[in-house]
Write a protein that holds these residues in place. Structure first.
Motif, PDB file in Angstrom:
ATOM      1  N   GLY A   1       0.714  -1.213   0.028  1.00 23.17           N
ATOM      2  CA  GLY A   1      -0.288  -0.011  -0.174  1.00 23.17           C
ATOM      3  C   GLY A   1       0.902   1.510   0.097  1.00 23.17           C
ATOM      4  O   GLY A   1       2.691   0.911  -0.678  1.00 23.17           O
ATOM      5  N   ARG A   2      -0.059   2.334  -0.001  1.00 19.98           N
ATOM      6  CA  ARG A   2       0.788   3.861   0.267  1.00 19.98           C
ATOM      7  C   ARG A   2       1.898   4.171   0.993  1.00 19.98           C
ATOM      8  O   ARG A   2       2.693   4.480   1.121  1.00 19.98           O
ATOM      9  N   ALA A   3       0.748   3.250   2.132  1.00 19.96           N
ATOM     10  CA  ALA A   3       1.835   3.481   3.747  1.00 19.96           C
ATOM     11  C   ALA A   3       2.948   3.251   3.766  1.00 19.96           C
ATOM     12  O   ALA A   3       4.326   3.658   4.194  1.00 19.96           O
ATOM     13  N   ASP A   4       3.291   2.003   2.803  1.00 16.87           N
ATOM     14  CA  ASP A   4       4.750   1.227   2.734  1.00 16.87           C
ATOM     15  C   ASP A   4       5.479   1.996   1.689  1.00 16.87           C
ATOM     16  O   ASP A   4       6.621   1.765   2.132  1.00 16.87           O
ATOM     17  N   VAL A   5       5.366   2.198   0.257  1.00 11.24           N
ATOM     18  CA  VAL A   5       5.721   3.345  -0.258  1.00 11.24           C
ATOM     19  C   VAL A   5       6.662   4.509   0.479  1.00 11.24           C
ATOM     20  O   VAL A   5       7.169   4.629  -0.190  1.00 11.24           O
ATOM     21  N   LEU A   6       4.958   5.294   1.639  1.00 11.67           N
ATOM     22  CA  LEU A   6       6.441   6.506   1.874  1.00 11.67           C
ATOM     23  C   LEU A   6       7.078   5.892   3.100  1.00 11.67           C
ATOM     24  O   LEU A   6       7.863   7.050   3.453  1.00 11.67           O
ATOM     25  N   THR A   7       7.001   4.548   3.829  1.00 20.04           N
ATOM     26  CA  THR A   7       7.729   4.708   5.194  1.00 20.04           C
ATOM     27  C   THR A   7       9.385   3.902   4.185  1.00 20.04           C
ATOM     28  O   THR A   7      10.754   4.290   4.215  1.00 20.04           O
ATOM     29  N   LEU A   8       8.876   2.863   2.709  1.00 18.11           N
ATOM     30  CA  LEU A   8      10.676   3.091   1.933  1.00 18.11           C
ATOM     31  C   LEU A   8      11.252   4.611   1.570  1.00 18.11           C
ATOM     32  O   LEU A   8      12.717   4.380   1.540  1.00 18.11           O
ATOM     33  N   LEU A   9      10.080   5.745   0.887  1.00 20.41           N
ATOM     34  CA  LEU A   9      10.508   6.959   0.710  1.00 20.41           C
ATOM     35  C   LEU A   9      11.440   7.039   1.956  1.00 20.41           C
ATOM     36  O   LEU A   9      12.661   7.837   1.460  1.00 20.41           O
ATOM     37  N   GLN A  10      10.954   7.329   2.689  1.00 17.97           N
ATOM     38  CA  GLN A  10      11.810   7.831   4.490  1.00 17.97           C
ATOM     39  C   GLN A  10      13.237   7.432   4.538  1.00 17.97           C
ATOM     40  O   GLN A  10      13.919   8.583   4.214  1.00 17.97           O
TER      41      GLN A  10
END
Length: 458
Positions: free
Chosen positions: A174-183
């Motif tokens: 999901g989107r939250a996983d993409v945001l976490t990896l971006l961080q």
């Protein structure tokens, strides 16, 4: 006067009869006049604004009157106390007997201080909770803004900015996983947004090296099954059981990605822990050939067939011919055994062949694998000794699982981006294939040649 008052004198009054407010005010002025001297004369103090107006509230009931007197004072404590005490000398209001008692002297500044304290408590509780930050919260807020700015879309799906042009991608849920990896600085992740893998993701996996980084729950398993059915998965990473990718710390994410598992290795325990699928296929092919080829030769009754078969699959050179011309102790022609093994696509060093008969050069292995049309792949070490020979379709698994890592690959088939990528990752330096597919990117440290290019280099 109310703005400059320091104290408020509160007194109660009771009269035996019906009296009015004006009667009470007149009694206060009349009966305190000259009592305290000129400096504390009530009229003079009012004119100099040291004492405020006399506030009287009076009610009458059953022939008696009761009320309250309030006087504001800007005098000091001593003078205010003397003025308050003078009020208790009043014993008559109009024609009626009366009594006055001072109930208290209120410090106006203290009341204001209480108001200030109460209001300050409200402000402290409600206004500073969201505005007070430590350094970690400040860093987190700045990072969050950077993550939100970096996130993009790939065919309507949340993705990092490098998904469109990267050779490798990470598929998350999901989107939250993409945001976490971006961080954590990983910008090539794309989300499938559910267990139904979209067509754009399935098409993308066919062109890139794909790592599925999924939650450690039932949903992650379902996504992997769907993705493997409609697309191409190279590596798999699961979050710890019961946890999501978005819950992982930076060191946990990096450690998980470093220890990613090739997709084919997930099923080794079910199919056999000691023998790889590629080895099983090679052993089966070798066994079938060794059993069938001698039978065919005997039934034909023509011993001249064996040399022709050897000529068809190709020889390894003059040195190999000299060695192959000798006869072993059992009376079997070594050329016949070599030709049979080559036709089966089995490693020359296995299945009963002599190690001295195996090709010792890259060109010899090209002749034995590609020129002989074996539809197999052979892994070679730095001395061009065969490590393993497998069917061409299993080249990816063979390279990823080879120990030690191969130096060269000879492939009787089309070289794909997927096989080339794993070869580069394992440190393969030379690849010779029958043909090469369309490559998105060719690693600079791998020398890739088709069999035609290899032959033209003579």
């Amino acid at each position: 006067m109310d703005d400059t008052a320091k104290y408020l004198i509160h007194a109660s009054i009771a009269a035996d009869g019906v009296v009015e407010r004006s009667d009470v005010v007149g009694a206060v002025f009349g009966q305190t006049e000259g009592l305290l001297g000129d400096e504390l004369d009530l009229r003079d103090l009012q004119q100099s604004s040291k004492v405020g107006r006399i506030d009287v509230q009076i009610d009458s009931e059953n022939g008696q009157s009761f009320g309250r007197i309030t006087i504001a004072s800007s005098l000091d404590k001593v003078e205010t106390a003397i003025l308050a005490a003078s009020l208790e000398t009043i014993d008559r209001v109009g024609p009626c007997q009366a009594s006055v008692e001072v109930t208290n002297i209120e410090d106006v500044r203290e009341a204001k201080r209480r108001q200030v304290i109460d209001r300050a408590k409200e402000l402290l509780a409600g206004s500073f909770d969201e505005s007070v930050m430590d350094s970690s919260k400040i860093l987190e807020e700045v990072r969050e803004s950077v993550r939100i700015e970096d996130i993009t879309e790939y065919h309507g799906l949340p993705a990092g900015p490098r998904v469109a042009d990267s050779d490798a991608i990470i598929v998350v849920e999901g989107r939250a996983d993409v945001l976490t990896l971006l961080q954590y600085g990983i910008k090539n992740a794309v989300a499938v947004e559910g267990t139904n893998v979209p067509d754009p993701i399935a098409e993308l996996t066919a062109e890139r090296t794909v790592t599925a980084f999924l939650d450690g729950d039932r949903g992650g398993e379902l996504i992997l099954r769907e993705l493997a059915q409609v697309g191409d998965v190279d590596y798999v990473v699961f979050a710890p059981e019961g946890r999501s990718v978005e819950d992982l710390a930076r060191h946990e994410v990096m450690s998980a990605l470093r220890d990613k598992t090739p997709y084919g290795d997930l099923f080794e325990d079910d199919e056999g822990p000691t023998v790889s699928p590629a080895a099983d296929t090679a052993d089966e092919a070798s066994g079938e050939t060794e059993a069938v080829a001698p039978t065919a030769a005997v039934s034909a009754g023509d011993t001249s067939t064996t040399p022709e078969a050897a000529t068809t699959v190709g020889t390894v050179g003059s040195e190999g011919d000299d060695a192959a011309s000798s006869t072993n102790e059992s009376g079997t022609d070594d050329d016949t055994a070599d030709a049979t093994a080559d036709a089966a696509g089995v490693d020359d060093t296995a299945g009963g062949g002599d190690a001295d008969d195996a090709p010792s050069t890259l060109r010899g292995h090209v002749r034995a694998i590609i020129d002989a049309e074996t539809e197999s792949a052979r892994l070679l070490d730095a001395d061009f000794e065969a490590i393993e020979t497998v069917p061409a379709g299993e080249a990816f698994d063979a390279i990823s699982g080879a120990d030690p890592a191969p130096y060269a690959l000879v492939l009787d088939g089309q070289l794909t981006q997927r096989v080339l990528d794993v070869a580069a990752q394992r440190g393969v330096e030379q690849v010779v294939a029958r043909s090469a597919g369309e490559m998105v990117k060719t690693p600079v440290d791998v020398r890739v040649r088709t069999v035609d290019q290899f032959a033209s280099a003579d």
